[in-house]
Enzyme design. Structure first.
Site, PDB file in Angstrom:
ATOM      1  CD  GLU A   1      -2.776  -1.234  -0.168  1.00 46.99           C
ATOM      2  OE1 GLU A   1      -3.204  -0.231  -0.605  1.00 46.99           O
ATOM      3  OE2 GLU A   1      -3.070  -2.443  -0.576  1.00 46.99           O
TER       4      GLU A   1
ATOM      5  CD1 TRP B   1      -1.356  -0.622  -3.838  1.00 45.09           C
ATOM      6  CD2 TRP B   1      -1.854   0.727  -5.549  1.00 45.09           C
ATOM      7  NE1 TRP B   1      -1.929  -1.402  -4.641  1.00 45.09           N
ATOM      8  CE2 TRP B   1      -2.294  -0.852  -5.966  1.00 45.09           C
ATOM      9  CE3 TRP B   1      -2.039   1.327  -6.707  1.00 45.09           C
ATOM     10  CZ2 TRP B   1      -2.605  -1.219  -7.209  1.00 45.09           C
ATOM     11  CZ3 TRP B   1      -2.620   0.955  -7.963  1.00 45.09           C
ATOM     12  CH2 TRP B   1      -2.876  -0.199  -8.156  1.00 45.09           C
TER      13      TRP B   1
ATOM     14  CD1 TRP C   1     -18.496  11.902 -17.647  1.00 48.68           C
ATOM     15  CD2 TRP C   1     -19.078   9.906 -16.861  1.00 48.68           C
ATOM     16  NE1 TRP C   1     -17.163  11.060 -17.569  1.00 48.68           N
ATOM     17  CE2 TRP C   1     -17.713   9.664 -17.307  1.00 48.68           C
ATOM     18  CE3 TRP C   1     -19.713   8.762 -16.204  1.00 48.68           C
ATOM     19  CZ2 TRP C   1     -16.929   8.762 -16.767  1.00 48.68           C
ATOM     20  CZ3 TRP C   1     -18.848   7.639 -16.142  1.00 48.68           C
ATOM     21  CH2 TRP C   1     -17.497   7.657 -16.533  1.00 48.68           C
TER      22      TRP C   1
ATOM     23  CG  ASN D   1      -8.439   1.130   0.149  1.00 52.28           C
ATOM     24  OD1 ASN D   1      -8.625   2.297  -0.723  1.00 52.28           O
ATOM     25  ND2 ASN D   1      -8.304   0.301  -0.521  1.00 52.28           N
TER      26      ASN D   1
ATOM     27  CD1 TRP E   1     -14.222  10.031 -14.562  1.00 55.59           C
ATOM     28  CD2 TRP E   1     -12.648  10.845 -13.216  1.00 55.59           C
ATOM     29  NE1 TRP E   1     -13.278  10.417 -15.293  1.00 55.59           N
ATOM     30  CE2 TRP E   1     -12.484  10.928 -14.345  1.00 55.59           C
ATOM     31  CE3 TRP E   1     -11.910  11.584 -11.995  1.00 55.59           C
ATOM     32  CZ2 TRP E   1     -11.189  11.713 -14.916  1.00 55.59           C
ATOM     33  CZ3 TRP E   1     -11.015  12.381 -12.458  1.00 55.59           C
ATOM     34  CH2 TRP E   1     -10.390  12.279 -13.757  1.00 55.59           C
TER      35      TRP E   1
ATOM     36  CD1 TRP F   1     -11.862   9.986  -6.356  1.00 58.41           C
ATOM     37  CD2 TRP F   1     -13.677   9.176  -7.100  1.00 58.41           C
ATOM     38  NE1 TRP F   1     -12.954  10.277  -5.168  1.00 58.41           N
ATOM     39  CE2 TRP F   1     -14.110   9.733  -5.926  1.00 58.41           C
ATOM     40  CE3 TRP F   1     -14.733   8.925  -8.023  1.00 58.41           C
ATOM     41  CZ2 TRP F   1     -15.348   9.507  -5.245  1.00 58.41           C
ATOM     42  CZ3 TRP F   1     -16.031   8.795  -7.606  1.00 58.41           C
ATOM     43  CH2 TRP F   1     -16.334   9.095  -6.189  1.00 58.41           C
TER      44      TRP F   1
HETATM   45  C1  LIG Z   1     -11.692   6.641  -4.513  1.00 58.46           C
HETATM   46  C2  LIG Z   1     -10.326   6.918  -3.653  1.00 58.46           C
HETATM   47  C3  LIG Z   1     -10.124   7.988  -2.948  1.00 58.46           C
HETATM   48  C4  LIG Z   1      -8.783   7.924  -2.200  1.00 58.46           C
HETATM   49  N1  LIG Z   1      -8.419   9.158  -1.635  1.00 58.46           N
HETATM   50  C5  LIG Z   1      -7.301   9.293  -0.882  1.00 58.46           C
HETATM   51  C6  LIG Z   1      -6.912  10.500  -0.591  1.00 58.46           C
HETATM   52  O1  LIG Z   1      -7.207  11.608  -1.026  1.00 58.46           O
HETATM   53  N2  LIG Z   1      -5.585  10.319   0.242  1.00 58.46           N
HETATM   54  C7  LIG Z   1      -5.067   9.248   0.470  1.00 58.46           C
HETATM   55  O2  LIG Z   1      -3.826   9.113   1.289  1.00 58.46           O
HETATM   56  N3  LIG Z   1      -5.527   8.114   0.244  1.00 58.46           N
HETATM   57  C8  LIG Z   1      -6.728   8.017  -0.738  1.00 58.46           C
HETATM   58  N4  LIG Z   1      -7.098   7.007  -1.315  1.00 58.46           N
HETATM   59  C9  LIG Z   1      -6.247   5.641  -0.823  1.00 58.46           C
HETATM   60  C10 LIG Z   1      -6.645   4.849   0.559  1.00 58.46           C
HETATM   61  O3  LIG Z   1      -8.041   4.700   0.452  1.00 58.46           O
HETATM   62  C11 LIG Z   1      -6.437   5.780   1.536  1.00 58.46           C
HETATM   63  O4  LIG Z   1      -5.010   5.836   1.638  1.00 58.46           O
HETATM   64  C12 LIG Z   1      -6.622   4.479   2.893  1.00 58.46           C
HETATM   65  O5  LIG Z   1      -7.982   4.222   3.155  1.00 58.46           O
HETATM   66  C13 LIG Z   1      -6.028   5.210   4.311  1.00 58.46           C
HETATM   67  O6  LIG Z   1      -6.283   4.566   5.355  1.00 58.46           O
HETATM   68  P1  LIG Z   1      -5.048   3.879   6.016  1.00 58.46           P
HETATM   69  O7  LIG Z   1      -4.059   5.154   6.478  1.00 58.46           O
HETATM   70  O8  LIG Z   1      -5.377   3.182   7.211  1.00 58.46           O
HETATM   71  O9  LIG Z   1      -4.274   3.060   5.295  1.00 58.46           O
HETATM   72  P2  LIG Z   1      -3.508   1.677   5.160  1.00 58.46           P
HETATM   73  O10 LIG Z   1      -4.267   0.703   4.633  1.00 58.46           O
HETATM   74  O11 LIG Z   1      -2.989   1.523   6.828  1.00 58.46           O
HETATM   75  O12 LIG Z   1      -2.376   2.061   4.338  1.00 58.46           O
HETATM   76  C14 LIG Z   1      -1.079   2.625   4.810  1.00 58.46           C
HETATM   77  C15 LIG Z   1      -0.779   3.917   3.786  1.00 58.46           C
HETATM   78  O13 LIG Z   1      -0.650   3.703   2.461  1.00 58.46           O
HETATM   79  C16 LIG Z   1      -1.181   4.409   1.646  1.00 58.46           C
HETATM   80  N5  LIG Z   1      -2.250   3.591   0.750  1.00 58.46           N
HETATM   81  C17 LIG Z   1      -3.157   2.727   1.409  1.00 58.46           C
HETATM   82  N6  LIG Z   1      -3.943   2.405   0.435  1.00 58.46           N
HETATM   83  C18 LIG Z   1      -3.626   3.237  -0.701  1.00 58.46           C
HETATM   84  C19 LIG Z   1      -4.318   3.139  -2.000  1.00 58.46           C
HETATM   85  N7  LIG Z   1      -5.193   2.411  -2.498  1.00 58.46           N
HETATM   86  N8  LIG Z   1      -3.684   4.059  -3.112  1.00 58.46           N
HETATM   87  C20 LIG Z   1      -2.965   4.672  -2.463  1.00 58.46           C
HETATM   88  N9  LIG Z   1      -2.158   4.778  -1.373  1.00 58.46           N
HETATM   89  C21 LIG Z   1      -2.758   4.005  -0.383  1.00 58.46           C
HETATM   90  C22 LIG Z   1      -1.615   5.567   2.285  1.00 58.46           C
HETATM   91  O14 LIG Z   1      -0.653   6.387   2.467  1.00 58.46           O
HETATM   92  C23 LIG Z   1      -2.060   4.946   3.729  1.00 58.46           C
HETATM   93  O15 LIG Z   1      -1.919   5.735   4.777  1.00 58.46           O
HETATM   94  C24 LIG Z   1      -8.252   6.877  -2.114  1.00 58.46           C
HETATM   95  C25 LIG Z   1      -8.573   5.450  -2.583  1.00 58.46           C
HETATM   96  C26 LIG Z   1      -9.895   5.535  -3.283  1.00 58.46           C
HETATM   97  C27 LIG Z   1     -10.437   4.242  -3.759  1.00 58.46           C
END
Ligand SMILES: Cc1cc2nc3c(=O)[nH]c(=O)nc-3n(C[C@H](O)[C@H](O)[C@H](O)COP(=O)(O)OP(=O)(O)OC[C@H]3O[C@@H](n4cnc5c(N)ncnc54)[C@H](O)[C@@H]3O)c2cc1C
Length: 485
Positions: A283, A286, A315, A350, A368, A391
């Protein structure tokens, strides 16, 4: 002549620990470091910053100011009346405090890069040197490229190359601990409690500020939860994820420190598909991937689809549907629960982000970009690269996107990832007394029971909506690279 000072311009790196630019400023400054943060409310408004995020930034600035005071580094706070004044404000502060160089950590989005170039030019006119550092990512964006020197547009090969590069560079490298400098006799400025136009309704207790809190979250997660991450991360009612995203987005903790803690907790190879820790590291990768995409394909910062042909999709313009989605009254319980949770906490799990994003783009067939903007103005962790990446992935218009024909069924997602309905009942109190699986889709209840609920009927029929979106994507066809495999 007194030895020259150095200015450290903080932006999305509100921390002392492992701050690349701050560490470099300290090493290169015989006359001491002066800290600066420029408040630019019009920038925040222009980029739809969420009030809860602005408030979080201000609280973290106060913590940063305290931490810097312990190192005898004053933190100056200035306000730029308009975004184009930022460069001038930085140059003025450098002049006022006889700073011969200015350090900052690079930002990779289009507007931020332009602002930094303007600032560099303004400083050069005064004979001041600007130094930009790579800090936001574990490996600098642009370092991981294909064998042909191109950018990766698919995550899995990017991750493979990224892990190989990490090994090669012996990373993650963490900046040495800062030592206190001699006092400069410059007072820090008070940090404003609020900025007009950004009144948050999210309780600050949910998101305590400061590096110590970010490190605590990381420690608790790595000690107690990261090994179960692979299975627990998909269930919104569990505390299965780190909740570090607001801290990473505002730079209250560095991604290198996160990676180091994960590596210390590793229970197998770093690329093991079975390990919770390795999945969490994925993650973080990512996050790096989307930062690279932002730098490589600036169009994604400017409201364009990564797959340009998908910009031909017309859309729906149904404003009632959009309002229903924003306000959590679509009649689809998991979507409504997620949107109401976002409104109250400034954060969304997420799995739920994917569900509500797919629902907006595929079921409601709304652009979107509308969802992306609403997320940005609601999220405490709003980050252009991650938000846009998420998105466009969900809408089927981005890099590595879910193929257009993969369309989440929100009801079965709800049954699978909220099997007891605990999350739905918590955030949609109208459904608290609905027994069993009907909580996922109350429209299937007998009419008599349904009539007793103060809850709307679904605003869209999932099966019909699915047909509509499939047709739309098929119509733009192969040119979009969206043909079914
Ligand atoms: C539609 C959509 C919009 C999103 N918008 C944002 C946003 O504005 N800011 C944001 O930080 N994340 C965003 N995410 C990614 C992800 O949902 C969040 O980072 C995550 O839910 C944060 O929770 P956590 O810190 O507990 O993550 P954890 O699961 O603990 O992951 C650790 C870190 O990894 C990174 N990460 C995790 N999942 C993703 C992912 N799918 N893509 C990119 N990085 C990731 C984040 O920095 C996160 O804090 C988005 C995902 C989707 C599907």
């Amino acid at each position: 002549m007194p030895p020259s000072r150095t200015l450290m311009w903080f932006r999305v790196d509100l921390r002392v620990e492992d701050n690349t630019a701050l560490a470099a400023a300290a090493v290169s400054s015989p006359g001491g470091v002066v800290g600066l943060y420029v408040i630019s409310p019009e920038d925040w408004a222009r980029f739809n910053a969420a009030p809860c995020k602005v408030e979080f930034v201000l609280r973290n600035l106060r913590e940063l100011s305290r931490a810097l005071a312990g190192l005898n580094i004053p933190l100056l706070i200035r306000t730029a009346p308009r975004p184009e004044h930022v460069a001038r404000v930085v140059a003025e502060v450098a002049r006022e405090h006889q700073c011969r160089s200015v350090h900052w950590n690079a930002e990779y989005e289009v507007w931020e890069s332009r602002r930094d170039e303007q600032t560099r030019r303004a400083l050069e006119l005064d004979g001041v040197t600007a130094h930009a550092h790579h800090d936001q990512c574990i490996l600098p964006p642009g370092l991981v490229k294909t064998q042909q020197g191109g950018w990766y547009t698919v995550f899995t090969p990017f991750k493979k190359a990224w892990l190989a590069m990490l090994k090669q560079t012996d990373g993650p490298r963490i900046a040495p601990t800062m030592r206190a400098q001699a006092p400069l006799g410059i007072a820090s400025d008070p940090v404003p409690v609020a900025v007009p136009g950004f009144q948050s309704r999210v309780s600050p207790e949910l998101w305590p500020a400061g590096e110590a809190e970010a490190r605590r979250r990381l420690r608790v997660f790595c000690d107690a939860r990261v090994r179960d991450y692979k299975t627990a991360r998909d269930f919104p009612y569990l505390e299965g994820t780190s909740t570090l995203s607001p801290y990473l987005t505002s730079g209250v903790i560095s991604p290198r420190v996160c990676l180091k803690a994960a590596i210390d907790a590793l229970d197998g190879p770093i690329d093991s598909p079975k390990s919770g820790v390795a999945t969490w590291i994925s993650e973080l990768v990512w996050r790096e991937f989307y930062k690279n995409v932002t730098l490589a394909f600036p169009r994604v910062c400017m409201g364009r689809a990564f797959k340009p042909a998908t910009d031909r999709i017309v859309w729906s313009d149904n404003e009632e549907h959009y309002a229903g989605w924003c306000e959590g009254r679509t009649g689809v319980p998991i979507v409504d629960a997620a949107m109401r949770c976002l409104a109250q906490t400034g954060w969304m799990h997420n799995r739920l982000r994917m569900i509500v994003a797919m629902f907006l783009a595929k079921d409601l067939f709304l652009d979107w970009r509308k969802g992306e903007a609403f997320f940005h103005k609601s999220l405490i962790d709003g980050d252009l690269a991650q938000n846009n990446g998420g998105w466009q992935w969900s809408a089927g218009t981005g890099t590595d996107s879910a193929p257009y024909f993969r369309i989440f069924n929100p009801y079965s997602q709800s049954e699978k990832f909220d099997p007891e309905g605990a999350f739905v009942r918590r955030w949609v109190p109208e459904l608290r007394d609905v027994q069993g699986a009907a909580v996922h889709n109350p429209a299937e209840l007998p009419a008599l029971l349904r009539a007793r609920l103060d809850y709307p009927e679904p605003i869209v029929d999932h099966a019909l909506a699915r047909e509509r979106v499939l047709k739309a994507f098929q119509a733009i066809g192969a040119a979009a690279g969206v043909e079914a495999k």
